[in-house]
Design a protein around this motif. Structure first.
Motif, short mmCIF file in Angstrom:
data_model
loop_
_atom_site.label_atom_id
_atom_site.label_comp_id
_atom_site.label_asym_id
_atom_site.label_seq_id
_atom_site.Cartn_x
_atom_site.Cartn_y
_atom_site.Cartn_z
N PHE A 67 56.02 27.04 -15.70
CA PHE A 67 56.15 28.84 -15.99
C PHE A 67 54.68 29.62 -15.90
N CYS A 68 53.43 28.97 -15.39
CA CYS A 68 52.39 29.30 -15.57
C CYS A 68 51.80 30.64 -14.95
N ILE A 69 51.77 30.30 -13.17
CA ILE A 69 51.21 31.01 -12.15
C ILE A 69 52.51 32.27 -11.91
N PRO A 70 52.24 33.73 -12.11
CA PRO A 70 53.24 34.00 -11.54
C PRO A 70 54.06 33.77 -10.15
N CYS A 71 55.47 34.49 -10.26
CA CYS A 71 56.25 34.44 -9.16
C CYS A 71 57.31 34.73 -9.05
N ASN A 72 57.55 34.74 -7.82
CA ASN A 72 59.21 35.35 -7.53
C ASN A 72 60.59 34.83 -7.10
N PRO A 73 60.79 34.09 -7.69
CA PRO A 73 61.49 32.71 -7.56
C PRO A 73 61.73 33.20 -5.80
N TYR A 74 62.68 33.98 -5.79
CA TYR A 74 63.19 34.63 -4.65
C TYR A 74 63.03 35.17 -3.70
N PHE A 75 62.17 35.39 -3.30
CA PHE A 75 60.56 36.19 -2.15
C PHE A 75 59.58 35.07 -2.26
N PRO A 76 59.59 35.11 -1.03
CA PRO A 76 60.04 35.23 0.87
C PRO A 76 61.36 34.15 0.55
N THR A 77 62.64 34.76 0.80
CA THR A 77 63.38 33.86 1.60
C THR A 77 63.01 32.29 2.58
N PRO A 78 64.31 30.94 1.73
CA PRO A 78 63.84 30.34 2.88
C PRO A 78 63.45 30.78 4.50
N ASP A 79 64.52 31.63 4.84
CA ASP A 79 64.54 32.12 6.60
C ASP A 79 63.05 32.37 6.39
N MET A 80 62.26 33.61 6.07
CA MET A 80 61.34 33.82 6.45
C MET A 80 59.97 32.67 5.95
N ALA B 104 57.33 42.82 -16.84
CA ALA B 104 56.76 42.18 -15.23
C ALA B 104 57.83 41.48 -15.37
N ASN B 105 57.33 39.90 -14.35
CA ASN B 105 58.12 38.81 -14.35
C ASN B 105 57.34 37.45 -14.96
N PHE B 106 56.87 37.80 -16.00
CA PHE B 106 57.05 36.73 -17.14
C PHE B 106 56.83 38.00 -18.97
N LEU B 107 56.83 36.77 -19.79
CA LEU B 107 57.47 36.71 -21.22
C LEU B 107 55.83 36.66 -22.40
N LEU B 108 55.89 37.24 -22.91
CA LEU B 108 54.63 36.38 -24.06
C LEU B 108 55.26 36.17 -25.13
N ALA B 109 54.99 35.23 -25.97
CA ALA B 109 55.49 34.58 -26.54
C ALA B 109 54.98 34.37 -28.24
N LYS B 110 55.00 34.78 -28.91
CA LYS B 110 54.05 34.05 -30.35
C LYS B 110 55.17 32.84 -31.11
N ILE C 64 53.22 25.61 -18.46
CA ILE C 64 52.82 26.55 -19.29
C ILE C 64 51.83 27.11 -19.08
N ARG C 65 51.36 28.58 -19.91
CA ARG C 65 49.92 29.47 -19.69
C ARG C 65 49.78 29.92 -21.22
N GLN D 101 47.54 30.78 -30.63
CA GLN D 101 49.87 31.09 -31.37
C GLN D 101 50.28 31.80 -30.51
N PHE D 102 50.02 32.55 -28.83
CA PHE D 102 50.85 32.69 -28.20
C PHE D 102 50.74 31.95 -26.34
N VAL D 103 52.25 32.82 -25.73
CA VAL D 103 51.73 30.98 -24.53
C VAL D 103 52.52 32.63 -23.20
N ARG D 104 52.18 32.87 -22.45
CA ARG D 104 52.91 33.47 -21.36
C ARG D 104 53.27 32.86 -20.49
N LEU D 105 55.10 33.36 -20.88
CA LEU D 105 55.66 32.03 -19.82
C LEU D 105 56.72 33.04 -18.34
#
Length: 364
Positions: free
Chosen positions: A11-24, A281-287, A309-310, A321-325
């Motif tokens: 949950f630390c490094i920003p990613c796109n879990p759906y791209f690239p596709t397995p075929d790619m 974005a592709n992450f959420l900030l939480a306190k 987590i970050r 006290q803050f984490v980025r997920l």
């Protein structure tokens, strides 16, 4: 280390879990030998392909070995005295100029305002400080705050007299509240505006190191002439040439990620241990709740649940006290939630254990 058979969920490094596709990935793997054996094309050929996919004039594009390379060269080329930047934000925007003895005017985003940027207050701050360069990240990192396109255009036009205005759109593709949120086309016809982009962040392929900027032909051309002629690797080139063929899958991945972001935000908001901020974005900030340290939670989750987590204690304008997920699919979020609940139980258990001896002595 905890349940050693479980795979790490990041949950630390920003990613796109759906791209690239397995075929790619399979196609890349099949062609890996030739990709690694031969030189990549020069930047002109890759820029022509990228501009065709993005429907931009190739003269307005300069590509780099990651967006950080562009931040470095923007500092050397165009930041001569001072730069304004809202904080918290991506660390290189503050660190790079300070490393070269430039004045960095930091505009603190307030937690009481949910870290939302007030454009007029920021412009007034820039004028008061006399900053010659202004940076704005949209969406911002680490909170995912987003400003409407019309506000960004107004910001650029209000500051037309500055040496440079930079709009960092590294996470713009994940925005769902507005169609066509990018101001790249507007930047290409303005005298002092640069828009920064990152394919690596969009795809979660940080290893390909691919960033680019969009600006008027004069600014973009100066950056191209500054960068090495062969500054992109063959793997990055392969991904660029696959984009047109897989555009539909990419857009579908963004829709799936938007769905996951909503579900993840709702699930985490139910936890008494944290407050979740709205994000585009592709992450959420939480306190975290009072008394909970992000570093302790991070270490517990990775040791007991293989969840990473970050923790944001090293970001200017933030605390531990803050984490980025990073936004991930439901099954991964369930594991994160399980780990956070386990952390709370362990803290309660430790607290109770520490209280028992004193209670026994008191009753005696």
């Amino acid at each position: 280390m905890g349940e050693g058979t479980r795979e790490l969920v990041d949950f630390c490094i920003p990613c796109n879990p759906y791209f690239p596709t397995p075929d790619m990935f399979n196609t890349l793997a099949k062609n890996l030998e030739s990709v690694l054996k031969f030189y990549p094309s020069d930047a002109t050929k890759i820029a022509n392909q990228l501009s065709h996919v993005l429907r931009l004039n190739p003269a307005t594009i300069a590509m780099s070995n990651g967006s950080t390379e562009l931040i470095t060269w923007m500092d050397h080329l165009w930041i001569h005295d001072s730069v304004a930047i809202p904080i918290p934000t991506f660390g290189r925007w503050t660190d790079q100029p300070m490393e070269n003895s430039k004045r960095v005017d930091m505009f603190l985003l307030q937690e009481s305002d949910n870290f939302e940027l007030d454009i007029d207050a920021y412009i007034k701050f820039i004028r008061t400080r006399g900053s010659r360069v202004a940076v704005l990240c949209n969406p911002n990192n680490p909170d995912g705050g987003y400003l409407p396109r019309r506000e960004i255009v107004r910001f650029m036009d209000e500051l037309a007299d500055l040496d440079l205005v930079v709009i960092d759109e590294s996470f713009i593709d994940f925005v769902e509240v507005e169609r066509n949120p990018s101001v790249a086309a507007e930047a290409s016809i303005r005298p002092n505006v640069v828009v920064l982009k990152s394919l690596g962040k969009n795809f979660g392929l940080h290893g390909i190191r691919f960033g680019y900027l969009v600006a008027n032909p004069g600014l973009a051309g100066k950056m191209r002439r500054t960068l090495p002629k062969w500054n992109l690797n063959s793997l990055a080139e392969s991904v660029v040439f696959m984009l047109k063929e897989h555009a539909e899958e990419y857009h579908e991945s963004l829709q799936l990620l938007s769905r996951d972001r909503y579900r993840m935000g709702m699930e985490l908001s139910r936890l008494p241990e944290m407050t979740v901020f709205s994000s585009q974005a592709n992450f959420l900030l939480a306190k975290l709740a009072p008394g909970i340290d992000g570093g302790e939670l991070r270490d517990f989750l990775v040791q007991r649940h293989q969840v990473l987590i970050r923790e944001c204690g090293n970001k200017l304008g933030m605390s531990s006290q803050f984490v980025r997920l990073v936004v991930r699919p439901e099954q991964d979020v369930a594991r994160l939630v399980e780990g956070i609940r386990d952390f709370s139980k362990s803290r309660w258990s430790d607290h109770t254990d520490h209280q028992v001896p004193s209670l026994i002595m008191h009753s005696a």
